[in-house]
Design an enzyme around this catalytic site. Structure first.
Site, PDB file in Angstrom:
ATOM      1  N   ASP A 119       9.212 -37.884  65.568  1.00  0.00           N
ATOM      2  CA  ASP A 119       8.472 -39.141  65.538  1.00  0.00           C
ATOM      3  C   ASP A 119       7.669 -39.298  66.821  1.00  0.00           C
ATOM      4  OD1 ASP A 119       8.526 -41.979  63.978  1.00  0.00           O
ATOM      5  OD2 ASP A 119       8.349 -42.276  66.133  1.00  0.00           O
ATOM      6  N   GLU A 121       6.292 -42.230  67.899  1.00  0.00           N
ATOM      7  CA  GLU A 121       6.391 -43.619  68.360  1.00  0.00           C
ATOM      8  C   GLU A 121       5.210 -44.478  67.935  1.00  0.00           C
ATOM      9  OE1 GLU A 121       8.675 -46.491  69.544  1.00  0.00           O
ATOM     10  OE2 GLU A 121       9.327 -44.475  70.082  1.00  0.00           O
ATOM     11  N   ASP A 123       2.255 -45.935  65.724  1.00  0.00           N
ATOM     12  CA  ASP A 123       2.097 -46.050  64.277  1.00  0.00           C
ATOM     13  C   ASP A 123       0.979 -47.036  63.934  1.00  0.00           C
ATOM     14  OD1 ASP A 123       4.642 -44.554  63.715  1.00  0.00           O
ATOM     15  OD2 ASP A 123       5.505 -46.322  64.681  1.00  0.00           O
ATOM     16  N   LYS A 136       0.918 -50.269  65.889  1.00  0.00           N
ATOM     17  CA  LYS A 136       2.303 -50.643  66.152  1.00  0.00           C
ATOM     18  C   LYS A 136       2.839 -49.797  67.304  1.00  0.00           C
ATOM     19  CE  LYS A 136       4.428 -53.019  63.772  1.00  0.00           C
ATOM     20  NZ  LYS A 136       4.666 -54.473  63.771  1.00  0.00           N
ATOM     21  N   ASP A 137       3.678 -50.407  68.119  1.00  0.00           N
ATOM     22  CA  ASP A 137       4.415 -49.692  69.171  1.00  0.00           C
ATOM     23  C   ASP A 137       3.503 -49.023  70.205  1.00  0.00           C
ATOM     24  OD1 ASP A 137       6.794 -50.411  67.870  1.00  0.00           O
ATOM     25  OD2 ASP A 137       6.692 -48.642  66.580  1.00  0.00           O
TER      26      ASP A 137
END
Length: 204
Positions: A119, A121, A123, A136-137
């Protein structure tokens, strides 16, 4: 290359700095040359390897004490050679679709028991009825990226920007019908097989 049949267990593992970092057992929905679709039922237990150097620290879920997946489950659409997956979530008592989630991650690398990824992180999420997607994030990516993805942050951001451009252009590389998908009611949470956290797993 092994193909998985609907209902087969597929182990998704995250590999960080040549070590197994995290994993869980999902269920195969579809496996073709163009698309690998997996389902993660609510109640599925997470796996954290006991041994390793963990240069970027333990997986965030482990640090938070998260032991299993909650909710209605998650559908994940994986594309060969592509550095993101499309996640589908549902929420509430009526299992209402909760939008398209573009999860930046390593392109899937097949293993004997499933596939490996990591992943990233960062998004993008396009909520139902929203006029546009949103990042996101972003702050989490900036903070964790130098340790987790040294030398790769620009490429990861570039993939996110590519997804954003495609969305802005009205492109769709998945089918909207996945929003209405329902799992086989017989599909219960799966368990990770013995040896899942070995770097080169073998079939049980």
């Amino acid at each position: 290359m092994r193909r998985f049949a609907p209902g087969d267990t597929i182990v998704r593992r995250e590999i960080l700095r040549d070590e197994v970092w995290f994993g869980y057992a999902s269920i195969c929905v579809q496996d073709t040359d163009e698309l690998l679709v997996t389902y993660l039922p609510g109640g599925t237990r997470f796996g954290y390897p006991r041994h390793g150097a963990f240069p970027a620290g333990r997986h965030p879920y482990q640090v938070q004490g998260r032991q299993e997946w909650h909710g209605h489950g998650m559908l994940a659409l994986h594309f060969p050679g592509i550095e993101h997956a499309v996640f589908v979530f549902w929420k509430g008592p009526r299992r209402t679709w909760n939008g398209w989630y573009f999860n930046l991650q390593d392109a899937p690398r097949r293993t004997a028991i499933g596939f490996d990824t990591l992943d990233h992180e960062l998004d993008l999420h396009w909520a139902p009825g929203a006029p546009r997607w949103e990042w996101k994030d972003v702050e989490e990516f900036a903070a964790a990226g130098p340790v987790r993805y040294p030398g790769r942050m620009e490429a990861i951001q570039a993939e996110g920007d590519r997804v954003a451009r495609l969305l802005d252009a009205g492109e769709r590389w998945w089918h909207d019908s996945w929003a209405d998908w329902h799992p086989d009611p017989r599909w219960l949470p799966r368990q990770l097989p013995a040896g899942w956290d070995e770097l080169a797993p073998t079939l049980p």
